[in-house]
Design an enzyme around this catalytic site. Structure first.
Site, PDB file in Angstrom:
ATOM      1  N   SER A 262      46.117  49.006  40.879  1.00 22.41           N
ATOM      2  CA  SER A 262      47.533  49.572  40.701  1.00 22.41           C
ATOM      3  C   SER A 262      47.602  50.414  39.711  1.00 22.41           C
ATOM      4  CB  SER A 262      48.469  48.382  40.521  1.00 22.41           C
ATOM      5  OG  SER A 262      48.663  47.410  41.407  1.00 22.41           O
ATOM      6  N   ASP A 337      35.919  30.859  33.424  1.00 22.43           N
ATOM      7  CA  ASP A 337      34.627  30.957  32.806  1.00 22.43           C
ATOM      8  C   ASP A 337      33.741  30.040  33.973  1.00 22.43           C
ATOM      9  OD1 ASP A 337      34.557  32.628  30.516  1.00 22.43           O
ATOM     10  OD2 ASP A 337      35.622  31.158  29.577  1.00 22.43           O
TER      11      ASP A 337
END
Length: 780
Positions: A262, A337
């Site tokens: 964007s 993670d």
């Protein structure tokens, strides 16, 4: 009186209990393809030729009486079927918005719900079973019940009203969207938990694409050095591009609705003609029909806004109210993670089994393993992760966060402090939020929840287990630097690296091409107006290409006679990816062939998976031995010359193909294809039309799918455009009617003042509560 469509077969009592449709329609086996083709063909044979649905036809299908309202709702529509919903109270307003979303995008919402719940096989049969297994292991819905129970009463009432509006559409429908009918299915009622769940799908993490693309390379001998180079450069991984240019399919299901790109900017009053601030945003998502956004306006005491909404998510993701405007871009934050849990004792891993309904095949089962580090996502069959290395994922989306309340707060905000305060509740997907207000001020802030990681980049793509301690403290948006009322008079964001902070935000960002281009154009803006921002949204220059172009010409200086077309077009190119440009074609062909001749397949696979392509190629041209470069460039130019003579212009191979996901189904697919046109732009132009490394005809897979520009000096100066149209109903006049506007740089105005809404939104539908008589449908 407008025609009311007859009751369709989709409402028959024998319709299967499992309802839905398919954003994910790619059959992964011949068996699945044959099953889908046979099923679709049978239903296609029963259907008449698709009829045209006029605006009057579509509005006549809306439920108008007996709705779960306290008073009533007026919905005004313009000629593009953009609604403006007005009610005397917020709950009634939410009901009206639910009616709007259900009316326009019921099938699309059903797919999002099934993705969130891992229930695609209930519609598509055994072919989608591995998709469901993967979705359930990843666990979009993991925190849904906890989120639902913790909702503030105000948010709960808002969601309940929206749910009731959607269900009113389902209950009153005389005919369901074509996709349901072709599949012999019917939509099911919605629950509050369903709405929370699809918000989790919309929060899918950018970093999953990075991890999935890079992990297959992590067992290579040169991986440690490659990883360190990648992290040091903060390179842009493949999500800035679009692979082979296909529509989102099963291989990309995790990120089909994620906001991976964007542009957004805001210009302060000192740089505008009116003295008020302006804002412009254009989100980048997968290119498909129907669009992944819809345009709407709303008004009730306490809420008055216009903007873009995600189907099924009852808040304005970007837009404006009477006081402020907001936009946003993906922050590319590290919201996840991975942990290696190979040596984790069995007693620390919990296992459960879930049953998955399978259409035409009974049921399937999935074993889900979870531990303190999160679900073991290497078990997910669709991710293609190494099976000999159990990997668990800690994702901020597994926590009970409440983005709906945060965005409702943004919709009501009146100033910078209220805007930032509301954003502290926004966890995922991590965003850089852009702000403008009626006093002429602009700003930029982070909206994210992230672990308090230590300084410095990670040592590897997979974390050591002790790193989980960093997740014991979560930081929020106000813990990161923000920018308000900057001296330069504007702010801009394009997925680029954010300012340094005590807590690392992420490690993979887009190149600076787009943000540098915005900065250059805005630096020269004085007494600007909305037309300047609209021109910027269509800009197709790519600044970094000049560096590469010069480098290629330098090593091609003896090739002009042998490859005159390519070298000549490259030498005279102005750096703009226009559809009719010969230079842009020569540039892209040379990039493709030069990479292939410079790097062995082994190197090239990692090269394309990991780095900012333009920056990496520029370094190659500056750092590799001259003889190697000349040899590779000579071969590349010869290959490119042949391709160039076949195609001649960039638009000949760079195509905007708008199609429904059913377009990829054999036999009937052609009925779901709606355009195939030459288009300008490229991977890192402001008018993003992303593509893979290209030598032949390809489709744009990801790009600028919507536009918004507002001038805050005028409550009515709010312009929007969708790549496609508002209505998800196949055959509707509003299904793809904005595509021409998008190509020509025109917009649909969505005013805020009552007088302008009454004048420009001439089609009126009133919704009445039970016992209040008939609702009204009029044109006036």
């Amino acid at each position: 009186m407008a025609h009311v469509p007859p009751r369709a077969a989709g409402r028959r009592s024998g319709a299967p209990a499992e309802a839905g449709g398919g954003m994910i329609t790619t059959a992964r086996s011949w068996k699945g393809a044959a099953m889908l083709t046979a099923r679709y063909t049978v239903f296609r044979a029963r259907e008449p030729r698709r009829r045209r649905w006029s605006l009057e036809d579509r509005l006549a299908a809306l439920p108008r009486q007996g709705l779960p309202l306290e008073t009533g709702v007026e919905i005004r529509w313009n000629d593009h079927q953009v609604p403006f919903v007005e009610a005397a109270g917020e709950r009634d307003l939410a009901v009206g918005l639910g009616v709007v979303h259900g009316h326009l995008r019921l099938f699309q919402m059903e797919i999002m719900r099934r993705l969130a719940r891992g229930r695609m096989a209930g519609l598509l049969g055994p072919v989608a079973l591995d998709v469901d297994r993967s979705l359930r292991i990843v666990g979009f819905s993991r925190a849904v019940e906890e989120i639902r129970q913790g909702l503030p009463e105000e948010t709960r009432e808002w969601l309940a009203g929206f749910r009731d509006g959607v269900n009113a559409v389902i209950e009153s429908a005389d005919e369901h969207p074509e996709e349901f009918r072709l599949l012999g299915a019917a939509p099911e009622p919605w629950t509050l938990a369903d709405l929370v769940a699809i918000g989790r799908v919309a929060a899918s993490d950018f970093s999953w694409k990075v991890l999935r693309r890079l992990l297959p390379h992590s067992d290579r001998e040169n991986w440690p050095a490659a990883w360190q180079r990648l992290i040091a450069e903060g390179g842009s991984p493949v999500p800035s591009y679009a692979g082979d240019g296909r529509s989102p399919g099963t291989e990309d299901f995790l990120a089909a609705f994620g906001r991976s790109g964007s542009n957004s900017l805001a210009v302060a009053g000192e740089r505008t003609k009116s003295g008020a601030a302006m804002i412009a945003s254009d989100p980048h998502l997968g290119v498909m029909l129907p669009n992944l956004w819809l345009i709407a306006g709303m008004r009730a005491p306490g809420i008055h806004a216009v903007g873009l909404m995600i189907p099924g998510v009852p808040v304005m993701a970007l837009g404006r109210n009477e006081h402020i405007a907001w936009g946003g871009t993906s922050l590319h934050a590290a919201s996840s993670d991975l942990f290696d849990v190979t040596d984790l004792p069995d007693g620390e891993i919990a296992t459960r089994e879930e049953t998955i309904p399978v259409r035409w095949g009974g049921e399937g089962r999935v074993t889900i393993r979870e531990c303190a580090y999160g679900p073991i996502i290497s078990d997910a069959p669709m991710l293609g992760l190494p099976k000999n290395r159990p990997l668990a994922m800690r994702w901020i989306g597994h926590d009970p966060n409440d983005e709906i309340s945060a965005m409702l707060g943004v919709q009501r905000a009146r100033n910078w402090d209220e805007f930032r305060g509301a954003l502290d509740g926004f966890a995922a997907p991590a965003q850089t939020m852009v702000y403008a207000d009626v006093r002429g001020r602009v700003g930029k802030a982070i909206a994210a929840h992230l672990p308090r990681r230590g300084a410095g980049p990670p040592a590897d793509i997979v974390r050591k287990r002790e790193f989980l301690d960093h997740w014991s403290e979560i930081v929020v948006g106000s813990d990161f630097p923000a920018e308000f009322a900057p001296e330069r008079g504007y702010v801009a964001s394009a997925n680029n690296r954010p300012p340094p902070s005590d807590v690392p935000v992420g490690f993979f960002f887009s190149s600076n091409d787009r943000v540098d281009r915005m900065n250059r154009l805005l630096d020269g803006l004085s007494e600007g107006g909305p037309d300047d921002l609209k021109a910027l949204q269509r800009d197709v220059a790519m600044p970094s290409s000049e560096r590469i172009r010069r480098g290629m010409l330098e090593v091609l200086d003896n090739q002009a006679a042998d490859t005159p077309d390519v070298v000549g077009a490259l030498a005279t190119w102005n750096g703009r990816h226009e559809a009719g440009s010969r230079g842009a074609l020569a540039y892209e062909l040379m990039v493709h062939h030069l990479l292939r001749h410079l790097h062995a397949a082994y190197e090239l696979a990692l090269y394309l998976a990991a780095w900012d392509l333009t920056a990496q190629l520029a370094r190659d041209l500056e750092e590799l031995p001259r003889r190697r470069l000349e040899k590779a460039a000579t071969r590349a130019a010869r290959d490119a010359q042949s391709d160039f003579r076949r195609h001649r212009t960039w638009g000949a191979i760079h195509r905007m193909r708008l199609e429904h996901p059913f377009a990829r189904v054999p036999v009937i697919g052609r009925s779901y294809r709606f355009s195939d046109d030459a288009i300008g732009g490229g991977n890192e132009t402001l008018m993003k039309t992303a593509h893979g490394v290209a030598r032949d005809t390809h489709r744009v897979g990801l790009g600028q799918v919507a536009r918004h520009v507002s001038d805050l000096s005028d409550p009515d100066a709010n312009d929007f455009c969708l790549l496609g149209g508002q209505d998800g109903w196949l055959g509707s006049d509003s299904f793809n009617d904005q595509y021409t506007l998008w190509r020509e740089g025109r917009y649909v105005r969505v005013p805020m003042s009552r007088s302008s809404v009454a004048r420009e939104f001439r089609h009126v539908v009133t919704l009445s509560p039970a016992g209040a008589g008939y609702g009204e449908h009029r044109h006036g």
